[in-house]
Design a protein around this motif. Structure first.
Motif, PDB file in Angstrom:
ATOM      1  N   SER A  40      -0.247 -54.761   8.317  1.00 40.77           N
ATOM      2  CA  SER A  40       1.041 -55.282   8.774  1.00 40.77           C
ATOM      3  C   SER A  40       1.536 -54.391   9.909  1.00 40.77           C
ATOM      4  O   SER A  40       0.917 -53.380  10.226  1.00 40.77           O
ATOM      5  CB  SER A  40       2.063 -55.304   7.636  1.00 40.77           C
ATOM      6  OG  SER A  40       2.561 -54.007   7.395  1.00 40.77           O
ATOM      7  N   ARG A  41       2.671 -54.744  10.478  1.00 38.98           N
ATOM      8  CA  ARG A  41       3.210 -53.952  11.582  1.00 38.98           C
ATOM      9  C   ARG A  41       4.107 -52.823  11.097  1.00 38.98           C
ATOM     10  O   ARG A  41       4.558 -52.002  11.885  1.00 38.98           O
ATOM     11  CB  ARG A  41       3.963 -54.866  12.537  1.00 38.98           C
ATOM     12  CG  ARG A  41       2.996 -55.735  13.312  1.00 38.98           C
ATOM     13  CD  ARG A  41       3.660 -56.735  14.176  1.00 38.98           C
ATOM     14  NE  ARG A  41       4.453 -56.143  15.229  1.00 38.98           N
ATOM     15  CZ  ARG A  41       5.019 -56.864  16.181  1.00 38.98           C
ATOM     16  NH1 ARG A  41       4.878 -58.162  16.206  1.00 38.98           N
ATOM     17  NH2 ARG A  41       5.746 -56.287  17.102  1.00 38.98           N
ATOM     18  N   GLU A  42       4.355 -52.765   9.796  1.00 35.00           N
ATOM     19  CA  GLU A  42       5.185 -51.707   9.219  1.00 35.00           C
ATOM     20  C   GLU A  42       4.607 -50.330   9.527  1.00 35.00           C
ATOM     21  O   GLU A  42       3.418 -50.100   9.329  1.00 35.00           O
ATOM     22  CB  GLU A  42       5.277 -51.869   7.701  1.00 35.00           C
ATOM     23  CG  GLU A  42       6.147 -53.004   7.245  1.00 35.00           C
ATOM     24  CD  GLU A  42       7.612 -52.739   7.503  1.00 35.00           C
ATOM     25  OE1 GLU A  42       8.099 -51.640   7.188  1.00 35.00           O
ATOM     26  OE2 GLU A  42       8.264 -53.650   8.052  1.00 35.00           O
ATOM     27  N   ASP A  71      -3.959 -59.380  10.352  1.00 36.47           N
ATOM     28  CA  ASP A  71      -3.324 -60.636  10.005  1.00 36.47           C
ATOM     29  C   ASP A  71      -3.210 -61.497  11.261  1.00 36.47           C
ATOM     30  O   ASP A  71      -2.664 -61.053  12.271  1.00 36.47           O
ATOM     31  CB  ASP A  71      -1.931 -60.359   9.411  1.00 36.47           C
ATOM     32  CG  ASP A  71      -1.238 -61.624   9.004  1.00 36.47           C
ATOM     33  OD1 ASP A  71      -1.578 -62.157   7.937  1.00 36.47           O
ATOM     34  OD2 ASP A  71      -0.361 -62.089   9.769  1.00 36.47           O
ATOM     35  N   ASP A  74       0.281 -61.833  12.768  1.00 36.29           N
ATOM     36  CA  ASP A  74       0.731 -60.612  13.434  1.00 36.29           C
ATOM     37  C   ASP A  74       0.071 -60.451  14.799  1.00 36.29           C
ATOM     38  O   ASP A  74       0.723 -60.112  15.784  1.00 36.29           O
ATOM     39  CB  ASP A  74       0.425 -59.377  12.584  1.00 36.29           C
ATOM     40  CG  ASP A  74       1.465 -59.113  11.520  1.00 36.29           C
ATOM     41  OD1 ASP A  74       2.548 -59.726  11.567  1.00 36.29           O
ATOM     42  OD2 ASP A  74       1.190 -58.295  10.627  1.00 36.29           O
TER      43      ASP A  74
END
Length: 180
Positions: A40-42, A71, A74
């Motif tokens: 994820s981009r977190e 993903d 994303d």
């Protein structure tokens, strides 16, 4: 127009050097790198910095598409954000760029393949853990903290901050261990 490189590996024990060398060879004047999951981009501060500073005509360069993310949504959102800033995205292996329409199609397909590959990896990992558990070989992940040492320091009268410094963790982790 600037060529800005972005390199990423998933874990601290992996090496960024191959990606960094390749990006330098490709003429990237600025290269940002980080060791963080691409799921994820977190927590991907370097990627956020790159996107924030992209200008019209700039080119974001990565060695492989999965360096941007695992993903599909994303990855496509990242490409869209770069394009909103007037920049292009180039993947070196295989060489694909968003400069042309066909590049968008290929990147979408590659993004879907990266996501599918991530699912396969997780499935194989889960199956391997289950097989190891069946034969009694799976012991779980490595303990990150020495709980016995934390408890011993606590019973010896050391405070949470002192214990955290001695063990190399946060006070909150100390509180969790001594609460149990």
């Amino acid at each position: 127009m600037a060529r800005i490189g972005y390199a990423r590996v998933s874990s601290l024990d992996q090496d960024l050097e191959g990606q960094l060398a390749r990006l330098k060879t490709e003429g990237c004047g600025v290269i940002r790198a980080e060791k963080v999951s691409g799921g994820s981009r977190e927590g991907r501060a370097e990627l956020a910095t790159v996107l924030e500073f992209l200008r019209p005509g700039d080119e974001l360069v990565v060695t492989r598409l999965d360096r941007l993310g695992r993903d599909t949504r994303d990855v496509l959102n990242l490409i869209h954000e770069a394009e909103q800033r007037g920049a292009f995205v180039t993947v070196l292996d295989p060489h694909v760029s968003t400069r042309g329409e066909m590049g968008h199609v290929v990147l979408t397909v590659l993004g879907m393949v990266a996501q599918m590959e991530r699912r396969f990896i997780k499935e194989r990992q889960r199956e391997g853990i289950e097989r190891a558990k069946e034969v009694g070989a799976y012991k779980g992940g490595k303990p990150r903290l020495d709980h016995d040492r934390i408890r011993a320091l606590h019973f010896a009268g050391s405070g949470p901050a002192e214990i955290a410094r001695a063990v190399g963790c946060s006070r909150m982790q100390v509180y969790r261990v001594i609460r149990v």
